[in-house]
Motif scaffolding. Structure first.
Motif, PDB file in Angstrom:
ATOM      1  N   GLU A 278      -9.975  15.025   2.371  1.00 31.15           N
ATOM      2  CA  GLU A 278     -10.246  13.932   3.301  1.00 31.15           C
ATOM      3  C   GLU A 278      -9.109  12.915   3.330  1.00 31.15           C
ATOM      4  OE1 GLU A 278     -12.936  13.491   5.339  1.00 31.15           O
ATOM      5  OE2 GLU A 278     -13.436  15.556   4.767  1.00 31.15           O
TER       6      GLU A 278
ATOM      7  N   SER B  96       0.831  -1.203   0.000  1.00 29.50           N
ATOM      8  CA  SER B  96       0.000   0.000   0.000  1.00 29.50           C
ATOM      9  C   SER B  96       0.865   1.254   0.000  1.00 29.50           C
ATOM     10  CB  SER B  96      -0.907   0.019   1.229  1.00 29.50           C
ATOM     11  OG  SER B  96      -1.595   1.262   1.307  1.00 29.50           O
TER      12      SER B  96
ATOM     13  N   ASN C  15      -8.194  11.111   6.688  1.00 30.19           N
ATOM     14  CA  ASN C  15      -9.148  10.070   7.047  1.00 30.19           C
ATOM     15  C   ASN C  15      -8.891   8.802   6.235  1.00 30.19           C
ATOM     16  OD1 ASN C  15     -11.628   8.898   8.182  1.00 30.19           O
ATOM     17  ND2 ASN C  15     -12.482   9.244   6.141  1.00 30.19           N
ATOM     18  N   CYS C  16      -8.561   8.974   4.964  1.00 23.37           N
ATOM     19  CA  CYS C  16      -8.287   7.807   4.104  1.00 23.37           C
ATOM     20  C   CYS C  16      -7.048   7.051   4.567  1.00 23.37           C
ATOM     21  CB  CYS C  16      -8.109   8.259   2.658  1.00 23.37           C
ATOM     22  SG  CYS C  16      -9.612   8.907   1.889  1.00 23.37           S
ATOM     23  N   ARG C  17      -6.004   7.772   4.926  1.00 26.67           N
ATOM     24  CA  ARG C  17      -4.781   7.057   5.308  1.00 26.67           C
ATOM     25  C   ARG C  17      -4.902   6.433   6.692  1.00 26.67           C
ATOM     26  NH1 ARG C  17       0.262  11.058   6.779  1.00 26.67           N
ATOM     27  NH2 ARG C  17      -0.797  12.444   8.241  1.00 26.67           N
ATOM     28  N   ARG C  18      -5.841   6.939   7.506  1.00 29.04           N
ATOM     29  CA  ARG C  18      -6.084   6.278   8.801  1.00 29.04           C
ATOM     30  C   ARG C  18      -6.933   5.022   8.634  1.00 29.04           C
ATOM     31  NH1 ARG C  18      -6.450  11.752  10.830  1.00 29.04           N
ATOM     32  NH2 ARG C  18      -8.696  11.749  10.392  1.00 29.04           N
ATOM     33  N   ASN C  19      -7.647   4.925   7.523  1.00 30.59           N
ATOM     34  CA  ASN C  19      -8.503   3.763   7.265  1.00 30.59           C
ATOM     35  C   ASN C  19      -8.195   3.171   5.889  1.00 30.59           C
ATOM     36  OD1 ASN C  19     -10.593   4.024   9.622  1.00 30.59           O
ATOM     37  ND2 ASN C  19     -10.419   6.079   8.757  1.00 30.59           N
ATOM     38  N   PRO C  20      -6.952   2.724   5.681  1.00 31.93           N
ATOM     39  CA  PRO C  20      -6.555   2.283   4.329  1.00 31.93           C
ATOM     40  C   PRO C  20      -7.357   1.096   3.805  1.00 31.93           C
ATOM     41  CG  PRO C  20      -4.912   1.643   5.965  1.00 31.93           C
ATOM     42  CD  PRO C  20      -5.867   2.566   6.656  1.00 31.93           C
ATOM     43  N   ARG C  21      -7.743   0.169   4.690  1.00 37.53           N
ATOM     44  CA  ARG C  21      -8.495  -1.003   4.211  1.00 37.53           C
ATOM     45  C   ARG C  21      -9.904  -0.636   3.750  1.00 37.53           C
ATOM     46  NH1 ARG C  21      -6.398  -6.067   5.132  1.00 37.53           N
ATOM     47  NH2 ARG C  21      -4.446  -6.112   6.304  1.00 37.53           N
ATOM     48  N   LYS C  22     -10.427   0.435   4.284  1.00 32.88           N
ATOM     49  CA  LYS C  22     -11.760   0.886   3.889  1.00 32.88           C
ATOM     50  C   LYS C  22     -11.722   1.581   2.529  1.00 32.88           C
ATOM     51  CE  LYS C  22     -15.549   3.942   5.328  1.00 32.88           C
ATOM     52  NZ  LYS C  22     -16.028   4.894   6.367  1.00 32.88           N
ATOM     53  N   HIS C  23     -10.666   2.332   2.277  1.00 33.87           N
ATOM     54  CA  HIS C  23     -10.622   3.180   1.087  1.00 33.87           C
ATOM     55  C   HIS C  23      -9.711   2.656  -0.019  1.00 33.87           C
ATOM     56  CE1 HIS C  23     -12.849   6.359   3.166  1.00 33.87           C
ATOM     57  NE2 HIS C  23     -12.068   6.151   4.209  1.00 33.87           N
TER      58      HIS C  23
END
Length: 334
Positions: free
Chosen positions: A194, A136, A197-205
């Motif tokens: 945003e 990633s 927020n994306c890099r704190r939740n990489p599996r989501k985004h």
């Protein structure tokens, strides 16, 4: 590094392929024709074996979802091996040579097809990543932009010390502040997006990203639009892949927004985009990447006055282009 015809024939033989004809396309890429007329691409991959195995798993999964890809078919004799090594330990892959034509940015139908193909790749890539989230680059955006900013900054400092030729020194002194302003604007756009927020939740985004989409990495034929060349495959945000295809398609066409619009229209035929993703695209586009390439030791774009003028013209055209992208985003986002 140039390889002999005998070396290329030997590597192809390791895949079980006999060579009747071979042609060097560019460094590390060869077109192979067998005695029966079948055509393959033999390509040196600048990645380690573990990375190539991951790329292979991902692409085979993505193709099962219906994406058209130039990658090995494990059911065919020549596709049984993921890779082979040269005598010097270089990693080579053998993939089908896709017959067809490269899309033209002047043909908006071509661009819509590329956008739709990329969207299908992303949608299939979400499924492929389940349980296999690796390689990633989602968390690297700030570091990448700052490192490139410092690189340009160092070149400007050298120009002030008259390290380069007189015309180049003069040009960089005259326009350096403008170029650095574009770089700072890119980071400001990223800060206001945003992204954190994306890099704190990489599996989501995160999705599987090609990494270098553009007219040279698609092939169009009667079957549809194929993606080719996967040495830059990694996990990232969708916006990064969209930035790459927009940049590569528009940079040599005076940043005609109709090209980008066609790409985005094609993408949106498959899936939706939200406002924050458009802003992430804008952040990458605003960075003076053309200037960075000219100042870098990048063989395809030489460090000349002609190219410096081309790059500055490109950076200036991006401002109005981003305004059009903002207007498009306002009426075409979820």
């Amino acid at each position: 590094m140039t390889m002999s015809k005998q070396a290329i024939t030997g590597i192809a033989k390791q895949f079980g392929v006999r060579v009747r004809q071979q042609k060097k396309i560019r460094g590390g890429i060869y077109r192979i024709v067998t005695p029966r007329g079948r055509t393959f691409s033999l390509k040196r991959m600048p990645k380690g074996v573990a990375r190539i195995r991951w790329v292979d798993r991902m692409l085979i999964r993505v193709r099962r979802e219906g994406s058209l890809l130039a990658w090995r078919n494990p059911k065919m004799p020549e596709g049984r091996n993921t890779y082979q090594l040269s005598r010097k330990g270089e990693v080579f892959v053998l993939t089908p040579w896709i017959l067809g034509r490269k899309p033209s940015p002047r043909n908006l139908a071509d661009m819509r097809g590329c956008g739709a193909a990329l969207a299908r790749f992303h949608e299939a890539g979400r499924t492929a990543l389940i349980g296999n989230f690796a390689y990633s680059q989602i968390g690297t955006w700030y570091a990448t932009l700052r490192n490139r900013h410092r690189y340009i900054q160092n070149k400007m400092a050298k120009a002030k010390r008259n390290v380069f030729s007189l015309p180049i020194n003069r040009f960089l002194k005259q326009h350096g502040a403008e170029i650095m302003r574009y770089s700072r604007q890119a980071e400001a756009l990223l800060n206001s997006s945003e992204y954190n927020n994306c890099r704190r939740n990489p599996r989501k985004h995160g999705v599987l990203c090609h990494g270098d989409g553009g007219p040279s990495n698609f092939i169009l034929n009667d079957e549809g639009t194929y993606l080719i060349d996967f040495e830059t495959l990694h996990v990232d945000l969708r916006a990064y892949d969209l930035y790459r295809i927009i940049y590569n398609s528009c940079k040599d066409y005076q940043w005609d927004f109709s090209i980008a619009k066609a790409i985005l229209d094609g993408y949106r035929q498959v899936t939706t985009l939200n406002k924050s993703e458009y802003k992430l695209i804008c952040a990458w586009l605003r960075f003076p990447f053309s200037t960075f390439l000219v100042l870098s030791p990048f063989k395809r774009i030489p460090f000349t006055m002609k190219r410096l003028r081309w790059a500055l013209d490109s950076e200036r055209r991006i401002g109005p282009f981003l305004q059009e992208l903002d207007e498009y985003a306002a009426s075409h986002s979820s």
